[in-house]
Scaffold this motif. Structure first.
Motif, mmCIF file in Angstrom:
data_model
loop_
_atom_site.group_PDB
_atom_site.id
_atom_site.type_symbol
_atom_site.label_atom_id
_atom_site.label_comp_id
_atom_site.label_asym_id
_atom_site.label_seq_id
_atom_site.Cartn_x
_atom_site.Cartn_y
_atom_site.Cartn_z
ATOM 1 N N PRO A 173 -1.343 7.892 0.020
ATOM 2 C CA PRO A 173 -1.150 9.350 -0.046
ATOM 3 C C PRO A 173 -1.179 9.932 -1.444
ATOM 4 C CG PRO A 173 0.968 8.288 0.168
ATOM 5 C CD PRO A 173 -0.068 7.176 0.166
ATOM 6 N N ASN A 174 -1.381 9.084 -2.469
ATOM 7 C CA ASN A 174 -1.368 9.536 -3.862
ATOM 8 C C ASN A 174 -0.054 10.234 -4.210
ATOM 9 O OD1 ASN A 174 -2.573 9.642 -6.423
ATOM 10 N ND2 ASN A 174 -3.252 11.755 -6.107
ATOM 11 N N VAL A 175 1.046 9.577 -3.832
ATOM 12 C CA VAL A 175 2.392 10.063 -4.131
ATOM 13 C C VAL A 175 3.014 9.143 -5.167
ATOM 14 C CG1 VAL A 175 4.722 10.336 -3.205
ATOM 15 C CG2 VAL A 175 2.763 11.197 -1.918
ATOM 16 N N ASP A 176 3.599 9.724 -6.204
ATOM 17 C CA ASP A 176 4.241 8.951 -7.260
ATOM 18 C C ASP A 176 5.602 8.471 -6.762
ATOM 19 O OD1 ASP A 176 5.235 7.816 -9.538
ATOM 20 O OD2 ASP A 176 5.147 9.643 -10.766
ATOM 21 N N ALA A 177 5.757 7.150 -6.640
ATOM 22 C CA ALA A 177 7.016 6.579 -6.160
ATOM 23 C C ALA A 177 8.096 6.577 -7.228
ATOM 24 C CB ALA A 177 6.782 5.155 -5.669
ATOM 25 N N LYS A 178 7.749 6.893 -8.477
ATOM 26 C CA LYS A 178 8.706 6.954 -9.589
ATOM 27 C C LYS A 178 9.431 5.623 -9.764
ATOM 28 C CE LYS A 178 9.276 11.916 -8.814
ATOM 29 N NZ LYS A 178 10.185 13.028 -8.506
ATOM 30 N N THR A 179 8.636 4.560 -9.783
ATOM 31 C CA THR A 179 9.172 3.228 -9.962
ATOM 32 C C THR A 179 8.340 2.521 -11.028
ATOM 33 O OG1 THR A 179 9.844 1.216 -8.787
ATOM 34 C CG2 THR A 179 7.749 2.210 -8.124
ATOM 35 N N HIS A 180 8.612 1.240 -11.276
ATOM 36 C CA HIS A 180 7.858 0.480 -12.277
ATOM 37 C C HIS A 180 6.382 0.461 -11.876
ATOM 38 C CE1 HIS A 180 6.436 -2.864 -14.726
ATOM 39 N NE2 HIS A 180 7.575 -2.811 -15.412
ATOM 40 N N PRO A 181 5.457 0.677 -12.825
ATOM 41 C CA PRO A 181 4.034 0.740 -12.469
ATOM 42 C C PRO A 181 3.514 -0.515 -11.784
ATOM 43 C CG PRO A 181 4.346 0.651 -14.863
ATOM 44 C CD PRO A 181 5.677 0.942 -14.266
ATOM 45 N N TYR A 182 4.106 -1.675 -12.052
ATOM 46 C CA TYR A 182 3.637 -2.899 -11.421
ATOM 47 C C TYR A 182 3.977 -2.951 -9.941
ATOM 48 C CZ TYR A 182 2.623 -5.131 -15.945
ATOM 49 O OH TYR A 182 2.110 -5.451 -17.176
ATOM 50 N N ILE A 183 4.957 -2.160 -9.478
ATOM 51 C CA ILE A 183 5.354 -2.195 -8.077
ATOM 52 C C ILE A 183 5.178 -0.839 -7.414
ATOM 53 C CG2 ILE A 183 6.859 -4.210 -8.172
ATOM 54 C CD1 ILE A 183 9.228 -2.424 -8.644
ATOM 55 N N SER A 184 4.355 0.005 -8.030
ATOM 56 C CA SER A 184 3.938 1.260 -7.412
ATOM 57 C C SER A 184 2.630 1.008 -6.688
ATOM 58 C CB SER A 184 3.744 2.339 -8.483
ATOM 59 O OG SER A 184 3.208 3.513 -7.917
ATOM 60 N N THR A 185 2.538 1.459 -5.420
ATOM 61 C CA THR A 185 1.362 1.122 -4.619
ATOM 62 C C THR A 185 0.702 2.323 -3.970
ATOM 63 O OG1 THR A 185 2.685 0.736 -2.620
ATOM 64 C CG2 THR A 185 2.318 -1.145 -4.081
ATOM 65 N N GLY A 186 1.232 3.538 -4.179
ATOM 66 C CA GLY A 186 0.738 4.683 -3.433
ATOM 67 C C GLY A 186 -0.089 5.678 -4.215
ATOM 68 N N SER B 202 7.892 -0.095 -4.404
ATOM 69 C CA SER B 202 9.108 -0.885 -4.254
ATOM 70 C C SER B 202 10.156 -0.422 -5.262
ATOM 71 C CB SER B 202 8.766 -2.362 -4.476
ATOM 72 O OG SER B 202 9.872 -3.189 -4.286
ATOM 73 N N GLN B 203 11.412 -0.713 -4.950
ATOM 74 C CA GLN B 203 12.539 -0.341 -5.805
ATOM 75 C C GLN B 203 12.529 1.168 -6.101
ATOM 76 O OE1 GLN B 203 15.227 -1.698 -6.279
ATOM 77 N NE2 GLN B 203 16.171 -0.656 -7.996
ATOM 78 N N ILE B 204 12.356 1.959 -5.022
ATOM 79 C CA ILE B 204 12.348 3.418 -5.128
ATOM 80 C C ILE B 204 13.776 3.916 -4.961
ATOM 81 C CG2 ILE B 204 11.412 5.563 -4.170
ATOM 82 C CD1 ILE B 204 9.061 3.839 -3.095
ATOM 83 N N THR B 205 14.232 4.755 -5.866
ATOM 84 C CA THR B 205 15.634 5.183 -5.867
ATOM 85 C C THR B 205 15.808 6.669 -5.568
ATOM 86 O OG1 THR B 205 15.543 5.478 -8.271
ATOM 87 C CG2 THR B 205 16.328 3.350 -7.450
ATOM 88 N N GLU B 206 14.721 7.333 -5.200
ATOM 89 C CA GLU B 206 14.797 8.743 -4.822
ATOM 90 C C GLU B 206 14.232 8.921 -3.417
ATOM 91 O OE1 GLU B 206 13.141 11.437 -7.668
ATOM 92 O OE2 GLU B 206 13.731 10.193 -9.368
ATOM 93 N N LEU B 207 14.756 9.897 -2.699
ATOM 94 C CA LEU B 207 14.326 10.129 -1.325
ATOM 95 C C LEU B 207 13.020 10.916 -1.248
ATOM 96 C CD1 LEU B 207 15.238 9.622 1.579
ATOM 97 C CD2 LEU B 207 16.525 11.776 1.488
ATOM 98 N N SER B 208 12.783 11.812 -2.211
ATOM 99 C CA SER B 208 11.665 12.743 -2.103
ATOM 100 C C SER B 208 10.293 12.069 -2.003
ATOM 101 C CB SER B 208 11.682 13.735 -3.277
ATOM 102 O OG SER B 208 11.609 13.069 -4.515
ATOM 103 N N PRO B 209 9.999 10.959 -2.722
ATOM 104 C CA PRO B 209 8.671 10.357 -2.560
ATOM 105 C C PRO B 209 8.392 9.899 -1.128
ATOM 106 C CG PRO B 209 9.710 9.550 -4.562
ATOM 107 C CD PRO B 209 10.750 10.301 -3.806
ATOM 108 N N PHE B 210 9.405 9.351 -0.456
ATOM 109 C CA PHE B 210 9.228 8.929 0.927
ATOM 110 C C PHE B 210 8.857 10.115 1.817
ATOM 111 C CE2 PHE B 210 12.428 5.731 -0.551
ATOM 112 C CZ PHE B 210 11.656 4.597 -0.382
ATOM 113 N N LEU B 211 9.565 11.229 1.637
ATOM 114 C CA LEU B 211 9.349 12.382 2.499
ATOM 115 C C LEU B 211 8.021 13.068 2.192
ATOM 116 C CD1 LEU B 211 12.973 13.844 2.554
ATOM 117 C CD2 LEU B 211 11.909 12.164 4.084
#
Length: 414
Positions: free
Chosen positions: A152-165, A202-211
């Motif tokens: 979905p091209n959404v920034d998960a706001k996590t470490h770049p190595y474990i960002s997949t979206g 992975s290791q996402i600590t905010e709710l907004s990226p999921f929604l």
């Protein structure tokens, strides 16, 4: 019962002193708590009761047969990314009909094994993979259930190595291409469109990226319905973080409630793929202080665990809390906690205040996820033992490797 707690100045796993485990089983040793694993799974599930759902544990986080078996007994499904992980799930007593198969590089043999086992769904990550699954399914005379892993091209706001979206990640199919690919899939004779999948990191600590990601997925589901392609399940992926240091990830109840509110009235099954969230804080790595090396600018605590045992600090500069397992009269000093591997990057913690002496034991916390699963034999080091504590019982769930095991498959030249 608190999984890891201090009694009379000694750190325990449930009712067992970690010092006793270290002395009996030696170090490095991974220690897991059955109560922590069970209670965490049940807390995650609590907000889903009354809704059709399946919690698919991400095997890559911790593939121990004992842990997979425990989750299978609790009713879990499994998210796998290789044929080897499928074999592990089956060996652990998991139900292949509760398995979703993710990953960008599925081989012919892996697809065949998954079809023969009767898995729940393939999470397809490219058009070429879709064609390969069709070919293998046709050869076997089977129908392959699929969902597309939509990026979905959404920034998960996590470490770049474990960002997949994000659109520059290797995972999933571009959101803009998904509608066309679904229409192609619907026309393939050996493909059955079952779902939509989205996993942003992975290791996402905010709710907004999921929604934000789910909003885009639901828009796609509506567009598919208009084209008479009906979705049976929505896989919202995993990625909920844990507390390693001072992170404040959303509570499971908050997370699941927000997801289910978005899905209200849709009548679809919802799949989750938690990994770290279920096991991360259910394990510690025990290690022994071999040497204290005091210097002008830095002090080093050289321990018998290393980057081959716990890769995350070297790989991500990840933080793990490190504590003594028993009170000590020694005066605390600041140490770099490092291993014996011949790399400057072999560290487990920077600038830690510890009251320790040579021969003392340390606990490296939050080591239940991506610890043993990412370990290696670098420097010809045998991998650690693993034990699982259940009340006052200690079960060895993986024997410590022996050095001879490391080269038994090798041959010298004639």
């Amino acid at each position: 019962m608190t999984a890891f707690n201090t009694k009379n100045g000694v750190l325990h796993a449930e009712n067992v002193a970690l010092r006793d485990i270290a002395e009996q089983h030696q170090t490095p040793t991974y220690v897991y708590s059955r109560s922590a694993l069970t209670e965490t799974f049940k807390r995650f599930q609590a907000g889903l009761l009354g809704h059709e759902h399946l919690i698919c544990f991400a095997v890559k986080a911790n593939p121990s047969l004992a842990i997979l078996n425990l989750f299978a007994r609790l009713g879990a499904g499994f998210d796998i990314v290789s044929g080897g992980e499928l074999a592990r799930v089956i060996a652990a007593g998991g139900d292949p009909k509760k398995v979703v198969f993710s990953g960008v590089g599925k081989s012919h043999s892996e697809i065949q094994s998954a079809l023969e086992a009767g898995i729940l769904c393939f999470n397809v990550e490219s058009i070429n993979e879709l064609h390969r699954i069709q070919q293998v399914a046709a050869k076997l005379g089977k129908i392959a259930p699929i969902s597309l892993r939509v990026n979905p091209n959404v920034d998960a706001k996590t470490h770049p190595y474990i960002s997949t979206g994000l659109k520059n990640n290797k995972f999933g199919v571009a959101f803009e291409d998904a509608l066309d690919l679904y229409q192609q899939a619907a026309q393939m004779p050996n493909i059955a469109v079952h779902g939509v999948d989205c996993h942003i990191g992975s290791q996402i600590t905010e709710l907004s990226p999921f929604l934000d990601a789910l909003d885009k997925v639901l828009g796609l589901v509506d567009a598919l319905t208009e084209r008479n392609i009906h979705i049976q399940h929505i896989d919202v992926g995993g990625g909920v973080g844990i507390t390693y240091n001072d992170e404040t990830p959303p509570e499971f109840a908050t997370y699941t409630a927000a997801i289910m509110q978005k899905l209200a009235g849709r009548g679809v099954k919802v799949l989750f793929e938690p990994g770290r969230a279920l096991v991360g804080n259910a394990g510690v790595l025990l290690t022994k202080v071999e040497y204290l090396k005091l210097g002008e600018s830095k002090n080093f605590a050289i321990v018998d665990a290393a980057m081959n045992d716990l890769m995350r600090p070297a790989l991500y500069d990840a933080y793990h809390n490190i504590t003594t397992i028993a009170e000590s009269p020694t005066q605390a000093q600041t140490y770099e906690v490092v291993g014996p591997v011949c790399e400057s990057g072999d560290f487990l913690g920077h600038d830690r205040s510890l009251a320790i002496a040579e021969g003392d034991y340390l606990a490296i916390h939050s080591a239940g996820a991506y610890g043993m699963s990412m370990s290696s034999n670098y420097n010809t080091r045998a991998r650690a033992a693993e034990v699982l504590v259940d009340g006052d019982q200690v079960h060895v769930i993986r024997e410590r490797e022996q050095i001879a095991d490391l080269f038994k498959l090798e041959r010298t030249l004639p």
